[in-house]
Scaffold this active site. Structure first.
Site, mmCIF file in Angstrom:
data_model
loop_
_atom_site.group_PDB
_atom_site.id
_atom_site.type_symbol
_atom_site.label_atom_id
_atom_site.label_comp_id
_atom_site.label_asym_id
_atom_site.label_seq_id
_atom_site.Cartn_x
_atom_site.Cartn_y
_atom_site.Cartn_z
ATOM 1 N N HIS A 252 0.824 -1.215 0.000
ATOM 2 C CA HIS A 252 0.000 0.000 0.000
ATOM 3 C C HIS A 252 0.851 1.254 0.000
ATOM 4 O O HIS A 252 0.591 2.214 -0.712
ATOM 5 C CB HIS A 252 -0.876 0.027 1.262
ATOM 6 C CG HIS A 252 -2.222 -0.561 1.033
ATOM 7 N ND1 HIS A 252 -2.819 -1.435 1.903
ATOM 8 C CD2 HIS A 252 -3.105 -0.383 0.036
ATOM 9 C CE1 HIS A 252 -3.987 -1.785 1.443
ATOM 10 N NE2 HIS A 252 -4.195 -1.161 0.317
ATOM 11 N N GLU B 21 0.344 -9.969 -21.021
ATOM 12 C CA GLU B 21 1.209 -10.028 -19.834
ATOM 13 C C GLU B 21 1.504 -11.467 -19.448
ATOM 14 O O GLU B 21 2.121 -11.725 -18.416
ATOM 15 C CB GLU B 21 0.594 -9.257 -18.666
ATOM 16 C CG GLU B 21 -0.819 -9.618 -18.317
ATOM 17 C CD GLU B 21 -1.395 -8.751 -17.193
ATOM 18 O OE1 GLU B 21 -0.635 -8.105 -16.463
ATOM 19 O OE2 GLU B 21 -2.632 -8.756 -17.050
ATOM 20 N N ASP C 92 4.146 -8.179 -15.309
ATOM 21 C CA ASP C 92 3.857 -9.606 -15.206
ATOM 22 C C ASP C 92 4.546 -10.412 -16.297
ATOM 23 O O ASP C 92 5.019 -11.515 -16.049
ATOM 24 C CB ASP C 92 2.339 -9.845 -15.252
ATOM 25 C CG ASP C 92 1.700 -9.591 -13.897
ATOM 26 O OD1 ASP C 92 2.275 -10.041 -12.884
ATOM 27 O OD2 ASP C 92 0.649 -8.940 -13.834
ATOM 28 N N CYS D 187 1.930 -0.898 -20.998
ATOM 29 C CA CYS D 187 1.560 -0.210 -19.758
ATOM 30 C C CYS D 187 2.321 -0.759 -18.551
ATOM 31 O O CYS D 187 2.051 -0.374 -17.425
ATOM 32 C CB CYS D 187 0.056 -0.274 -19.531
ATOM 33 S SG CYS D 187 -0.574 -1.953 -19.417
HETATM 34 C C1 PEP Z 1 1.676 -5.337 -15.782
HETATM 35 O O1 PEP Z 1 1.582 -6.505 -15.370
HETATM 36 O O2 PEP Z 1 2.618 -4.932 -16.467
HETATM 37 C C2 PEP Z 1 0.652 -4.354 -15.428
HETATM 38 C C3 PEP Z 1 0.680 -3.140 -15.934
HETATM 39 O O3 PEP Z 1 -0.303 -4.728 -14.545
HETATM 40 P P1 PEP Z 1 -0.111 -4.740 -12.944
HETATM 41 O O4 PEP Z 1 1.199 -4.072 -12.645
HETATM 42 O O5 PEP Z 1 -1.273 -4.012 -12.398
HETATM 43 O O6 PEP Z 1 -0.103 -6.207 -12.674
HETATM 44 MG MG MG Z 2 -0.268 -7.275 -14.518
#
Ligand code: PEP
Ligand code: MG
Length: 574
Positions: free
Chosen positions: A187, A435, A459, A506
């Site tokens: 968090h 991912e 991921d 992303c």
């Molecule tokens: C990712 O896995 O790159 C992603 C953007 O999702 P999160 O970090 O929320 O798992």
């Molecule tokens: Mg992810």
């Protein structure tokens, strides 16, 4: 000479301040506490519950007013723990045993926390931290321990940082965050990221070398921390800080300029957000031209019940409207359907005990099984689409069938909205996060069905390399330039382009300027990142030509080692 500690820099920037230790030990105070008669102690404890809950309520209102949703949600969850009769009942019982109000509060919180800790469900186990945090807060009030007065800026440090500590401090008072644990999804780190607070994690027992009030300097880029620096050491950083300020001023001049190469190839630079308020800051302060990842699970976090379609609609609409105000670029708002499970549990969604939560019941797997959650979310996004440009993105997809099933739910959501007479957009793109290695390998096929891909490297790197993204001990293996990862990314982007679809990214890799060069040459159309990184990436893109980027990519794809690729790119002067 300062004590030097090294951790993993996760949010860049130099912070100078005094150490504020989170996770204070209360034993000494308890020994010195003189309890009154049992009835008086019981009244004291009951009054403390009311007073602390009231003060939390004030902070919650304050956070909500400022649009700081995550902080408000954390404190709201804590307020509910205080108001739970299970806590007051346990305190009464413990008071009968020990006669001391603060001790009874701590013992009761500990007993309740242990009940949660023994539960099978990981989500409930996670609540133990919050219960202990709440107990400590009430006990501190009873013991008359004032939070240390904050003079100037503080660097909050702790092996585990209790959520209420960081949520309760005003942004302008926190210079930096140091976390003993290696988690980048705690968090505390999530909050620090949206507030762009320089942060270092994974320092382990290094925390023991710090005391409250120690002057310290932290570099969120390199992970270096200096405790009690000498004047000379400090002066060295003064220079860095001055440069940081100058760079900030320069970056501000880039805000309204496009992310275009010298020969005119353009990439959309957009933001990862957790609330509409983040979109506002991303666009206004950092020149984002939209949102590439709205982590919608934040809309679900910190609540005791599932947010209804209407509540979700308001959040998504606000973000979509904000994106529609951009003066250049697409103004698209990509909303990811909830990515629950794995590292992001929710109290009201039972996942059950799992040996490998990251490989378990999570994300799209939950959505497809829980129409009662999925359908209202899709309806809320489709309705928000009317107020600008929205896109729906599914997380953790591994095969074509999952996408087809999810897409069928989008069509069902549209039919329901039509029959309810609610306005919605029929022009909402539907895509997936790439991912998992499975999705990347299947990208040529998946590209035929989707409107877009967004590569989630956080991921993708962990699944491809079998390296836990939060484990500090093996973080040296976690490298987005690993050739196996680069090949999957290249394949994904090329597959999208071949089918006339667009590919974006992303994951955190998108915020690495050196990676941007490679991605540009691979044909990426959009890079989405935490907003403070946008100017750095834009600067890099504006300095290069497409042919130079291609030349660099060709060379990199011949290289065999991720670390060497990283060093090669870092040494390039472009
Ligand atoms: C990712 O896995 O790159 C992603 C953007 O999702 P999160 O970090 O929320 O798992
Ligand atoms: Mg992810």
């Amino acid at each position: 000479m300062a004590d030097k500690i090294k951790g993993k820099g996760v949010i860049s920037g130099i912070a100078v301040g005094t150490i504020l230790l989170a996770g204070q030990n209360l034993d000494g105070y308890l020994v010195n506490y003189k309890p009154g008669k049992l009835d008086a102690e019981k009244k004291k404890a009951a009054d403390a519950l009311v007073t602390v809950a009231d003060s939390m309520k004030k902070s919650i209102d304050d956070f909500n007013e400022k649009g700081l949703k995550e902080q408000a949600a954390i404190l709201e969850a804590h307020r509910m723990i205080i108001e739970d009769p299970a806590l007051s009942g346990a305190i009464d019982e413990k008071l009968d045993e020990c006669g001391s109000a603060p001790k009874a509060v701590l013992d009761a919180a500990e007993a309740n926390a242990q009940i949660f800790e023994a539960m099978e469900d990981e989500v409930f186990r996670g609540r133990a931290v919050d219960i202990r945090d709440v107990g400590k807060r009430i006990a501190k009030y009873l013991l008359g321990i004032k939070e240390p007065e904050i003079v100037g800026k503080v660097i909050v440090a702790g092996k585990e940082i209790e959520p209420s500590v960081i949520a309760g401090l005003p942004t302008d008072k926190i210079a930096g965050v140091i976390l003993g644990a290696g988690s980048t999804t705690a968090h505390a780190v999530i909050i620090a990221k949206t507030r762009a607070i320089p942060t270092v994690v994974g320092v382990g027992d290094g925390i023991d070398q710090m005391a409250n009030g120690d002057p310290a300097i932290l570099d969120g880029g390199t992970g270096e921390i200096l405790i009690r620096p000498s004047d000379k050491e400090r002066a060295g950083y003064d220079e860095k800080i001055k440069k940081q300020e100058e760079l900030k001023a320069f970056y501000a001049t880039l805000k309204t300029l496009p992310a275009k190469t010298l020969d005119g190839a353009e990439v959309e630079l957009v933001a990862n957000i957790g609330s509409p308020k983040d979109a506002d800051a991303a666009i206004k302060d950092f020149g984002a031209t939209g949102v590439g990842l709205f982590r919608s699970e934040f809309v679900f976090m910190g609540k005791t019940d599932i947010p209804q379609e209407e509540d979700q609609f308001k959040e998504y609409k606000a973000a979509v409207e904000k994106c529609a105000t951009v003066t250049h670029g697409e103004g698209l708002c990509v909303i990811r359907t909830m990515d629950i499970g794995g590292d992001k549990p929710l109290p009201y969604i039972q996942v059950g005990e799992e040996e490998n939560p990251f490989l378990g019941y999570r994300a799209i797997r939950i959505s497809l099984k829980r129409e009662d959650l999925f359908l209202p979310q899709l309806k809320a996004i489709l309705r928000a689409g009317k107020f600008g440009k929205a896109a729906i993105m599914f997380p953790m997809v591994i095969n074509v069938q999952e996408f087809l099933d999810a897409k069928a739910m989008v069509e069902k959501a549209k039919r329901e909205l039509a029959s309810e007479g609610k306005d919605y957009s029929d022009d909402v793109q539907v895509g997936i996060m790439v991912e998992t290695p499975a999705a990347a390998v299947m990208a040529p096929i998946l590209a035929k069905y989707v409107d877009f891909f967004s590569i989630g490297t956080n991921d993708l790197v962990q699944y491809t390399l079998a390296v836990d993204r939060g484990n500090a001990q093996i973080s040296y293996l976690y490298n987005h330039f690993n050739p196996a990862v680069l090949r999957l990314i290249k394949r994904t982007i090329e597959s999208a382009n071949k089918e006339g679809k667009w590919a974006g990214m992303c994951g955190e890799m998108a915020s690495d300027p050196n990676a941007a060069i490679l991605l540009l040459a691979m044909g990426i159309k959009e890079l989405s990142m935490s907003a403070p990184s946008i100017p750095r990436v834009k600067e890099k893109i504006r300095k290069i030509t497409s042919s130079k980027a291609q030349e660099i990519l060709d060379k990199v794809m011949e290289m065999e080692d991720g670390d060497k690729i990283r060093d090669y790119l870092a040494a390039l002067v472009v």
